[in-house]
Design a protein around this motif. Structure first.
Motif, PDB file in Angstrom:
ATOM      1  N   MET A   1       0.862  -1.194   0.000  1.00 56.85           N
ATOM      2  CA  MET A   1       0.000   0.000   0.000  1.00 56.85           C
ATOM      3  C   MET A   1       0.890   1.231   0.000  1.00 56.85           C
ATOM      4  N   THR A   2       1.118   1.804  -1.185  1.00 57.04           N
ATOM      5  CA  THR A   2       2.028   2.937  -1.257  1.00 57.04           C
ATOM      6  C   THR A   2       1.299   4.225  -1.633  1.00 57.04           C
ATOM      7  N   SER A   3      -0.036   4.203  -1.698  1.00 58.66           N
ATOM      8  CA  SER A   3      -0.764   5.399  -2.075  1.00 58.66           C
ATOM      9  C   SER A   3      -0.547   6.511  -1.059  1.00 58.66           C
ATOM     10  N   LYS A   4      -0.463   7.736  -1.565  1.00 61.34           N
ATOM     11  CA  LYS A   4      -0.374   8.879  -0.660  1.00 61.34           C
ATOM     12  C   LYS A   4      -1.637   9.716  -0.688  1.00 61.34           C
ATOM     13  N   ASP A   5      -2.635   9.259  -1.439  1.00 61.88           N
ATOM     14  CA  ASP A   5      -3.914   9.970  -1.424  1.00 61.88           C
ATOM     15  C   ASP A   5      -4.527   9.837  -0.031  1.00 61.88           C
ATOM     16  N   LEU A   8      -7.482   7.482   0.395  1.00 60.91           N
ATOM     17  CA  LEU A   8      -7.140   6.063   0.237  1.00 60.91           C
ATOM     18  C   LEU A   8      -6.361   5.542   1.444  1.00 60.91           C
ATOM     19  N   GLY A  99       1.460   9.985   3.126  1.00 62.17           N
ATOM     20  CA  GLY A  99       0.964   8.618   3.137  1.00 62.17           C
ATOM     21  C   GLY A  99       0.791   8.008   4.514  1.00 62.17           C
TER      22      GLY A  99
END
Lengths: 121, 121
Positions: A1-5, A8, A99
């Protein structure tokens, strides 16, 4: 899980702790996490993570009512059914940076917790 | 005030009741307003309006922490200082339609209210 939104990140945090995957949920919290809750106190990420795992185990279901986001802030509004406290409505406000969740504010009634002897203050 | 932007409608509502202009605030609520609160019950706009005016009179200051919006939903997070209850943190979720607030959900601790004998349930 690398999303920075931010939305999310918060959804992943919520999905993981409600799935009882507390280690993965806690992994989304920044080491210097700030916590503002209406009962008890969690000065460190570890102390909050322990409480999350202890209490989260007793949560049977959660029903999401609303997810709102602006910039680095996210607010979730949901009802949860718990083993000991029945149904509890929670508003949870998050601040996200790079993130990771750096601040959690929880707003809920403390009456069920106090009546069950779960409050320390 | 003819704006139909949900965030502006909610800001106007908040600004007016905190300025003790309860009539103008109530004017932004739809006739068939739905109210979800953690203590007591307000089945009509009039009953909620009466409670707003009664309780709002005792609110000394409010400090806004966050305002979030998505589509027709707005959430405010604020602290209020009150004469009887001290400082209370409130999350307030609004649904807006055609420039009027059609649903208010309030999330807050009821402990201070119960301790002050203000709860009817």
């Amino acid at each position: 899980m690398t999303s920075k939104d931010p939305l999310l990140v918060v959804r992943a945090y919520h999905d993981r702790w409600t799935a009882k995957d507390f280690g993965a949920a806690i992994g989304l919290l920044a080491p210097d996490l700030a916590v503002e809750v209406p009962i008890n106190a969690y000065p460190t990420r570890d102390s909050f993570g322990e409480a999350l795992a202890r209490f989260g185990t007793t949560v049977k279901t959660t029903d999401m009512i609303s997810e709102l986001r602006a910039d680095d802030e996210v607010m979730l509004l949901y009802d949860m059914d718990t083993e000991q406290l029945g149904r509890v409505r929670v508003a949870e406000h998050f601040t996200v940076k790079s993130g990771q969740i750096i601040r959690i504010r929880q707003i809920h009634d403390t009456w069920p917790m106090r009546a069950a002897g779960m409050g320390q203050d």
